[in-house]
Design an enzyme around this catalytic site. Structure first.
Site, short mmCIF file in Angstrom:
data_model
loop_
_atom_site.label_atom_id
_atom_site.label_comp_id
_atom_site.label_asym_id
_atom_site.label_seq_id
_atom_site.Cartn_x
_atom_site.Cartn_y
_atom_site.Cartn_z
N SER A 67 63.40 65.34 36.26
CA SER A 67 62.02 64.98 36.58
C SER A 67 61.05 65.25 35.43
O SER A 67 61.22 64.72 34.34
CB SER A 67 61.64 65.75 37.84
OG SER A 67 60.35 65.49 38.23
N ASP A 284 60.74 60.93 36.38
CA ASP A 284 61.65 60.13 37.21
C ASP A 284 60.88 59.30 38.24
O ASP A 284 61.46 58.76 39.18
CB ASP A 284 62.72 61.00 37.90
CG ASP A 284 62.13 62.04 38.81
OD1 ASP A 284 60.94 62.38 38.65
OD2 ASP A 284 62.85 62.54 39.70
N ALA A 387 50.13 68.53 45.92
CA ALA A 387 48.97 68.31 45.05
C ALA A 387 49.38 67.61 43.76
O ALA A 387 48.62 66.83 43.18
CB ALA A 387 48.31 69.65 44.74
N ASN A 388 50.63 67.85 43.32
CA ASN A 388 51.08 67.26 42.06
C ASN A 388 51.41 65.76 42.17
O ASN A 388 51.84 65.16 41.20
CB ASN A 388 52.29 68.03 41.53
CG ASN A 388 53.45 68.05 42.51
OD1 ASN A 388 53.64 67.09 43.26
ND2 ASN A 388 54.22 69.12 42.51
N GLY A 520 61.36 77.10 42.29
CA GLY A 520 62.73 76.69 42.64
C GLY A 520 63.29 75.73 41.60
O GLY A 520 64.37 75.17 41.79
#
Ligand SMILES: CC(=O)N[C@H]1[C@@H](OP(=O)(O)O)O[C@H](CO)[C@@H](O)[C@@H]1O
Ligand SMILES: [Mg+2]
Length: 557
Positions: A67, A284, A387-388, A520
């Site tokens: 990502s 991604d 939020a991202n 994570g």
């Protein structure tokens, strides 16, 4: 497993030894690490994907991507038959498998798991795993490792879908399991047909003429920009200028994560773009944020996932209201659809207040789309966003079936009435927006259609509410897994005492809000702080970083 299967697996596993000293964890969104460490993990995830396919008698997806992370990193995650994330109940076994160093114990673990899960290998129908990868150079080698893992369970087919966005692969898995042709072309066709349908039903009037026909997109030098190039000639009124399409280094000074966290203009954007509507995808293409460049500055005004969510909520709530007809009891509508929104603790406090003021039900979950998606699926229309910029809108099967029938009825009884148009718009949104997972491309087309519908500039949209100033920092600690949280990650229960210290610090700041959690996807503890002004948010975040260091010890950097 029979003897033959065991020896094929043993043979394959001995070719993928685990790198010494590594510990792998499935994390927020699959395994992520420096790409050079990942071959053994991806091989093992391949085996897991094959098992999941056999167990569910459905097609499973395996995506190789890290990502928004550095280009030298990579990662792997699985898509379940619905196109959503791998069931969380299999994550602990994924961890065990990824860390099983000895091939013999790997076979033993697999045998035990197959028994426990009641997976019947003998005579199982043909299993299939769809493979996708982003543009990272390490993707090809890791793809090979995945294929070997998948085919080491005899009879499982590995179908390579090539370089695709993460949401495209999830969409294909969902489509294939529903008997729909799982091609990229079909993905584009479905998205663009619904986009044009939404444009066709824009109310006649002058306001939509106020919306600029130009959008500038930062493709993060990843897969999303390339894909957008494929469709940009099919968009009718909308002209898209795609920048950072793969000539520069992936995610370096570009992309949704950079724009959202640094609030700086991405590479190849500058003063000439000031005030224009711009969007940024991540590596991604499952995250989307909007922004505009502030005149005479290298800073931007961010329109983040929370504002995308608010825009979608506003539009969908309005369509539901129109569909339900007049509130004088004469309505012919028999289904009261539930509408809910899902956020995480990272959502700006001002967005949550705004959504609640709109009368919406707002639910909080831990970070990670797997949590938000699960919650959103409980509603007839469930909108979730981090939020991202990672999020989507889910429609329940029951609501969609009813909507199809209602649409047919309305088209014979009151064709082109406001009610009928509202039904058509809702159906178009359900087809446009990816039902499997958050998708920057389909999200972008929905934003564009809604802005045009409302006649709103990006500035007008940004004024829906004003974000509270916030700051996000990362801290390297000795062992981030020592941080245990509860209450949707807003309270730390271990190490003892740190939460009280955070609370005492937060109380010093007007409108202060602060929480910490272990990432994570990276080896860090994240600190998020919000306060009434930027300096206060920065100070609060910095003091809490010091508390984290004090309680958890400095880590290697
Ligand atoms: C604060 C933040 O942005 N966290 C991100 C990040 O997870 P962490 O667990 O915080 O590293 O990556 C996830 C996967 O992309 C995304 O879902 C999540 O929102
Ligand atoms: Mg992503």
């Amino acid at each position: 497993m029979n003897q033959l299967q065991q020896s094929a697996l043993l043979d394959a596993a001995s070719r993928f030894p685990i790198p010494a000293g590594s510990k792998f964890s499935y994390g927020t969104s699959g395994f992520r690490a420096d790409a050079s460490l990942l071959e053994s993990t991806v091989f093992r995830v391949g085996i897991l994907a094959a098992l999941r396919s056999i167990q569910t008698r459905s097609v499973i997806g395996l995506m190789i991507t890290a990502s928004h992370n550095h280009i030298s990193d990579n990662g792997v995650k699985l898509a379940d038959p619905s196109g959503g994330m791998l069931t969380q109940s299999w994550e602990p076994f994924a961890d065990t498998l990824a860390n099983a160093s000895d091939p013999h114990s790997l076979i033993q673990l697999l045998g035990d798991f197959i028994k426990k899960e009641n997976i019947i290998l003998e005579g199982a129908p043909a299993a299939e795993v769809l493979l996708g990868r982003d543009t990272r150079p390490s993707g090809e080698t890791l793809l090979e490792a995945a294929k070997q893992g998948i085919t080491s369970l005899m009879g499982t087919t590995a179908s390579d879908m090539g370089i695709v966005t993460t949401p495209q692969l999830h969409w294909m898995v969902r489509a294939k399991n529903k008997g729909i042709e799982a091609t990229e072309l079909n993905y584009y066709n479905q998205m663009l047909t619904s986009f044009r349908c939404l444009l066709d039903y824009i109310p006649k009037g002058d306001s939509s003429k106020n919306v600029s026909d130009k959008l500038i997109v930062d493709g993060a030098d990843g897969v999303g920009g390339e894909k957008l190039e494929n469709v940009k000639t099919r968009l009718g009124y909308l002209t898209i200028d795609v920048r950072n399409c793969g000539d520069g280094v992936l995610n370096e000074g570009v992309g949704a994560d950079y724009v959202q966290k640094e609030k700086m203009v991405p590479r190849n954007f500058g003063p000439a773009d000031a005030g224009m509507r711009c969007a940024s995808l991540d590596g991604d293409a499952d995250r989307l944020v909007y922004f505009y460049v502030i005149s005479n500055s290298n800073k931007i005004d961010l329109v983040d996932g929370d504002k995308i969510l608010s825009l979608f909520a506003l539009f969908l709530k309005e369509q539901l209201r129109v569909l339900n007809g007049p509130e004088d009891g004469k309505t012919n509508i028999s289904y009261k659809a539930s509408l809910g929104v899902v956020q995480t603790a990272y959502a700006n406090g001002a967005s949550t207040d705004y959504l609640k003021q709109m009368g919406l039900e707002v639910v909080m979950t831990p970070t990670g789309v797997k949590h938000l998606h699960e919650k959103a699926a409980e509603y007839d229309i469930g909108i979730y966003f981090e939020a991202n910029g990672h999020g989507t809108v889910l429609f329940s099967d029951a609501f969609l079936s009813w909507l199809e029938i209602t649409n047919q009825e309305l088209s014979s009884t009151s064709k082109d009435s406001d009610q009928h148009k509202a039904a058509l718009r809702l159906l178009a949104v359900s087809r446009l927006i990816n039902q499997a997972v958050g998708d920057a491309l389909s999200g972008l087309f929905l934003v564009e259609a809604i802005l045009k519908h409302m006649g709103w500039s990006i500035h007008k949209w940004n004024e829906l509410y004003q974000d509270l100033p916030s700051r996000q920092l990362k801290v390297k600690v000795v062992d981030r897994t020592a941080v245990i949280t509860e209450n949707a990650e807003t309270k730390v229960v271990s190490p003892a005492g740190i939460q009280e210290a955070i609370d005492a610090e937060t109380d010093k700041y007007p409108k202060g809000r602060c929480f910490i959690r272990p990432s994570g996807t990276e080896d860090v503890v994240r600190v998020y702080a919000e306060a009434s002004n930027q300096e206060a948010a920065d100070d609060l975040a910095k003091s809490v970083v010091r508390l984290v260091e004090q309680y958890l010890g400095f880590g290697r950097s």
